[in-house]
Scaffold this active site. Structure first.
Site, PDB file in Angstrom:
ATOM      1  N   SER A 128       0.550  -1.226  -0.043  1.00  0.00           N
ATOM      2  CA  SER A 128       0.417  -0.261  -0.242  1.00  0.00           C
ATOM      3  C   SER A 128       0.887   1.091   0.147  1.00  0.00           C
ATOM      4  O   SER A 128       1.879   1.273   0.926  1.00  0.00           O
ATOM      5  CB  SER A 128      -0.712   0.057   1.234  1.00  0.00           C
ATOM      6  OG  SER A 128      -1.919  -0.569   0.850  1.00  0.00           O
ATOM      7  N   GLU A 244      -3.327 -14.784  -0.195  1.00  0.00           N
ATOM      8  CA  GLU A 244      -3.993 -13.240   1.281  1.00  0.00           C
ATOM      9  C   GLU A 244      -5.475 -13.980   1.657  1.00  0.00           C
ATOM     10  O   GLU A 244      -5.175 -13.680   2.944  1.00  0.00           O
ATOM     11  CB  GLU A 244      -3.387 -12.253   1.397  1.00  0.00           C
ATOM     12  CG  GLU A 244      -3.680 -11.204   2.196  1.00  0.00           C
ATOM     13  CD  GLU A 244      -3.108 -10.076   1.501  1.00  0.00           C
ATOM     14  OE1 GLU A 244      -3.122  -9.155   0.545  1.00  0.00           O
ATOM     15  OE2 GLU A 244      -3.083  -9.341   2.706  1.00  0.00           O
TER      16      GLU A 244
END
Lengths: 379, 311
Positions: A128, A244
Site C-alpha cells: 500500500s 492472502e
C-alpha cells in the site's frame, strides 16, 4: 465424496499433536506487535523450524516436510487447537513464499526461504501507498534502472510487521508512461535496514506499532532481488493477493480453535441465553469455513485454480472473526474492556480484517461481477 | 479426503434438475395451493421414478440403502424447483415404516406430525403418521386444512390413531428429516438468488440496469456468500450424519435462504411483493422451512450440546 483422511494424512496430525503438546509455551507469548513479543515470537519460530514444523508443506530442501495441502490443513487445526502462538513470519511464509515457488529463481528460493522458515529473517509486506490502497494499481513509488540493479524511491504505508521486521517485498513503478495503471510494475524484495530506508512505526488502535510507513530514498536493490521479469509485477502480485484472501493466510484451524475457546468461555460464564445464538453461530461458522476449505482444497488437488472464489472466503472470515470476538468481549463484561488480554489483542486484530487484503467492498464487487455476472458500474 | 461430488453424483443431480426444469413447477405449485393435486401427483411419480424416495430405504424394500449425499443433492434440486408436497415427510415415513415399498415407488404419499399439532399436506397424503416419544401412530383421517404462510404448504391436524410400533427408528428419521429440510432450504435460496440476479440485470432505472449499482451488488454478494458457506455444511452433514453437523446445516441453510428471500424481495420491489410473480413461490417457502423440523433455536442448542473439539 468423503471426509475420511488417509493414514498418511492423519499420521502427520498425530505427530504434530504430540510435538505441540510437548513444546507449546504454557503462558501465551507477549503480543508480537511489541519489541519484546517480536523477539519471543522469533525464538518460537526457530523452535518450530528446528523440528521442521515451521513450514510443513514446503519441500524438505527449504526446511519443510513436503506435506500435502490436506496435511497442512490438519497441521493448522492441531497448531491452533494446542493454543500455539500466532505466526510472526506469516507475511513471508504465506504471501512471499508461494510467489517465489511460482515465479522465483532456484537461487532466490535457496537464499530466501530457509531463513524465512526459521524466523531469522522476518518479512513485511510493502504494497500500500498513501494514494494506493484498495486501488493498488495506482501506486507511484518508483524503481529506476541502475548498474546491477534498481534504485527505489517513494513512500509505502500500512506495512504490517515493518516496525520490527528485517526485509520487505512490494511493487514499484518501473515504466512511468504505460497505457494501463497496472502495467509497468516490478516486484522487488528489499532490506529494511538498507541505506535510504526510513521506517516510521504507525500505532494501531491499541497503540501498538503493528505496522509502519516506509520512506525510500534511492534505495539500491540488486537484480537478484527482482521476482520475475521487469514490468510483470502486477500479474505476479495478484497470485499472492489470491493467497492472502484465500486459503493460506487464514486456515480454518484458527477459527475452529477460536470458536471452541469461545464456547468454553460461554460455559464458564454460566451459558447465558443472551449470547447463546452468537456462540452457536461461531461454532457453525467455523465448521462451514472448514468444510468450504476442504472443498476448495479438493478442487485445487484436482488441478483447478481457485480464482475469484477467494473473495467469498475473505468477506466470510473477516466478518466472522469480528463477530466471534465481539461475543467474547460481551461475555467478559467489564473485564472485556481490559486491553492486556488475549481476547482484546485478537479483537483489535480482527477489526482490521475487512480493511486489509482488499477491502470487503472491493471483494463484494468482485463477487457480484465475476461470480454473479452483474454489469460493471459506478463504484 | 476428497470433499467433492463424484461424476455419478453430479449426473444424478443434473438429470433431476433437467427433469424438474421441464415440469413447469410454478403451475404445479399453484394447483397444489388450491388443493388440486393431480399435476402434483404426476410429478411425484416422476420424482419417485428418478429414485429419490428410495435413497433412505434398504434394497429389500425397493430402495438403494441409505444414500444421504444423494438424498441431500436431490432435496437441493426439489427446493430449487419449488416442488410442493410432503417430500421431507415421505422420506421420513419411509425410514419409520416397516414396509415402505409403496412410498419408494411413489404410489403413496405420506406425512408425519412430530412435536407439532399439524402435519404437512394431510389432505394429499394417504399415510398419515404421528411420531411421539411413545411410538409411531397411524391416523385414519385428518382435520381441516389450515393455510401456511407458504400457500403451497397445507397444514392439517392429525389424530394419533392406531399404534404401529412403540420403538420406531426415531433418531435416524429425525436426522434425515432435518437434513433434507436443510437441503431443500438451500435449493430455495439458490433459486431466489438466481432469479434476483436475472432480474437486476434486466430491470433498468435511472438509465442503467439496477444490477450495476453497488448497493444492489453488495446485497447479492452477501446472499451468495451465505449460500456458498451453507452448501458444504449440508453436504458435510450428509456424510457424517452427526446431530450437530445436521443441526449446523439446518441453521446455516435456512438462515441463508431466508436472508436471500429478504434480499430477493427488496430487489424485485413491488413486483416481488405480489403472488402473481413466480418469485413468491420461493419467498414464502424460505420462511416456512426455517421453522420446520427444528427451528434455529432448537438447532443451535444441539450444536452447543456437544463436547470439546467436535470439528
Amino acid at each position: 465424496m468423503d471426509l475420511t483422511f488417509t493414514e498418511e494424512e492423519t499420521a502427520l496430525r498425530a505427530e504434530a499433536r504430540a510435538w505441540l503438546h510437548a513444546h507449546v509455551p504454557a503462558d501465551p507469548l507477549p503480543s508480537l506487535e511489541t519489541e519484546e513479543g517480536f523477539a519471543a515470537h522469533r525464538a518460537w519460530e526457530a523452535e518450530l523450524a528446528g523440528d521442521r514444523w515451521s513450514v510443513v508443506n514446503w519441500p524438505r530442501e527449504y526446511g519443510g516436510r513436503g506435506a500435502s495441502l490436506i496435511q497442512w490443513l490438519l497441521f493448522e487445526e492441531e497448531y491452533y487447537a494446542a493454543g500455539a502462538p500466532g505466526r510472526v513470519g506469516q507475511n513471508g511464509i504465506h504471501l512471499l513464499a508461494p510467489t517465489l515457488f511460482d515465479y522465483g529463481t532456484e537461487e532466490q528460493r535457496a537464499r530466501v526461504l530457509p531463513p524465512m522458515a526459521s524466523g531469522e529473517v522476518v518479512w513485511a509486506q510493502a504494497w500500500s501507498e498513501p494514494e494506493a490502497g484498495s486501488d493498488l494499481a495506482s501506486l507511484r513509488s518508483r524503481a529506476t534502472r541502475t548498474r546491477g540493479g534498481w534504485l527505489l524511491s517513494g513512500q509505502k504505508t500500512w506495512s504490517s510487521r515493518a516496525a520490527f521486521a528485517d526485509r520487505a517485498f512490494g511493487l514499484f513503478r518501473s515504466e512511468p508512461d504505460t497505457e494501463k495503471p497496472y502495467q509497468g510494475l516490478t516486484y522487488l524484495m528489499f532490506d529494511l535496514h538498507a541505506p535510504g530506508v526510513t521506517v516510521r512505526p504507525i500505532r494501531r488502535l491499541d497503540a501498538k506499532p503493528a505496522f509502519a510507513e516506509l520512506f525510500l530514498d534511492e534505495v539500491f536493490v540488486p537484480d537478484e532481488d527482482m521476482i520475475g521479469e521487469p514490468g510483470q509485477g502486477w500479474r505476479i502480485a495478484m497470485s499472492t493477493a489470491g493467497n492472502e484472501r484465500g486459503l493460506m493466510l487464514r486456515s480454518p484451524g484458527r477459527f475452529l480453535a477460536s470458536a471452541e475457546r469461545l464456547r468454553r468461555l460461554w460455559a464458564e460464564k454460566g451459558s447465558p441465553e443472551s449470547t447463546k445464538a452468537h456462540v452457536a453461530d461461531a461454532l457453525i461458522g467455523a465448521r462451514a469455513y472448514q468444510l468450504f476449505t476442504y472443498a476448495a482444497a479438493s478442487r485445487f488437488l484436482d488441478g483447478e485454480r481457485i480464482g475469484p472464489e477467494s473473495s467469498l472466503n475473505k468477506v466470510f472470515w473477516s466478518q466472522y472473526d469480528i463477530a466471534l470476538h465481539e461475543t467474547a468481549l460481551d461475555l467478559l463484561g467489564e473485564e472485556g474492556e481490559l486491553a492486556d488480554t488475549d481476547w482484546a489483542e485478537r479483537y483489535v486484530f480482527a477489526l482490521a480484517g475487512p480493511i486489509y487484503a482488499g477491502t470487503n467492498e472491493i471483494q463484494r464487487d468482485i463477487i457480484a461481477e465475476r461470480l454473479l455476472g452483474l454489469p460493471k458500474g459506478r463504484r | 479426503m476428497r470433499f467433492l461430488l463424484d461424476i455419478e453424483q453430479r449426473a444424478f443431480r443434473d438429470s433431476l434438475d433437467a427433469m424438474l426444469g421441464a415440469a413447469d413447477t410454478p403451475a404445479v405449485v399453484r394447483d397444489w395451493s388450491r388443493g388440486e393435486h393431480a399435476r402434483g401427483r404426476a410429478l411425484w411419480g416422476r420424482i419417485a421414478e428418478a429414485g429419490v424416495f428410495g435413497l433412505a430405504v434398504p434394497e429389500a424394500y425397493g430402495g438403494f440403502g441409505l444414500r444421504p449425499v444423494e438424498l441431500a443433492l436431490a432435496f437441493v434440486e426439489l427446493g430449487r424447483h419449488a416442488v410442493p408436497g410432503p417430500l421431507v415427510e415421505t422420506v421420513t415415513a419411509a425410514v419409520l415404516l416397516m414396509e415402505p415399498k409403496e412410498l419408494v415407488s411413489g404410489e403413496t404419499m405420506a406425512t408425519v406430525a412430530y412435536g407439532s399439532p399439524y402435519a404437512l399436506d394431510g389432505d394429499a397424503a394417504t399415510v398419515r403418521l404421528t411420531l411421539t416419544p411413545d411410538g409411531l401412530f397411524r391416523s385414519p383421517g385428518h382435520g381441516p386444512v389450515r393455510p401456511s404462510i407458504d400457500p403451497a404448504r397445507r397444514l392439517t391436524a392429525l389424530e394419533k390413531g392406531e399404534l404401529l410400533t412403540s420403538a420406531p427408528p426415531i433418531e435416524r428419521a429425525l436426522a434425515l428429516a432435518r437434513l433434507t429440510t436443510a437441503a431443500q432450504a438451500l435449493g430455495v435460496g439458490l433459486t431466489l438468488l438466481d432469479k434476483t440476479v436475472a432480474h437486476v440485470k434486466q430491470r433498468t432505472q435511472f438509465g442503467a440496469p439496477i444490477g450495476s449499482f453497488q448497493a444492489v451488488k453488495h446485497q447479492l454478494a452477501d446472499a451468495k456468500i451465505a449460500l456458498e458457506f451453507a452448501r458444504p455444511l449440508v453436504l458435510g452433514a450428509a456424510l457424517t450424519l452427526a446431530p450437530e453437523d445436521i443441526a449446523a446445516a439446518k441453521v446455516a441453510a435456512c438462515e441463508a435462504a431466508y436472508a436471500t428471500a429478504r434480499t430477493a424481495l427488496q430487489l424485485h420491489g413491488a413486483i416481488g411483493y405480489t403472488a402473481e410473480c413466480d418469485l413468491s413461490l420461493w419467498l414464502t417457502k424460505a420462511r416456512a422451512l426455517r421453522t420446520a423440523w427444528g427451528g434455529p433455536d432448537e438447532c443451535r442448542a444441539v450444536v452447543l450440546s456437544g463436547g470439546d473439539r467436535r470439528w
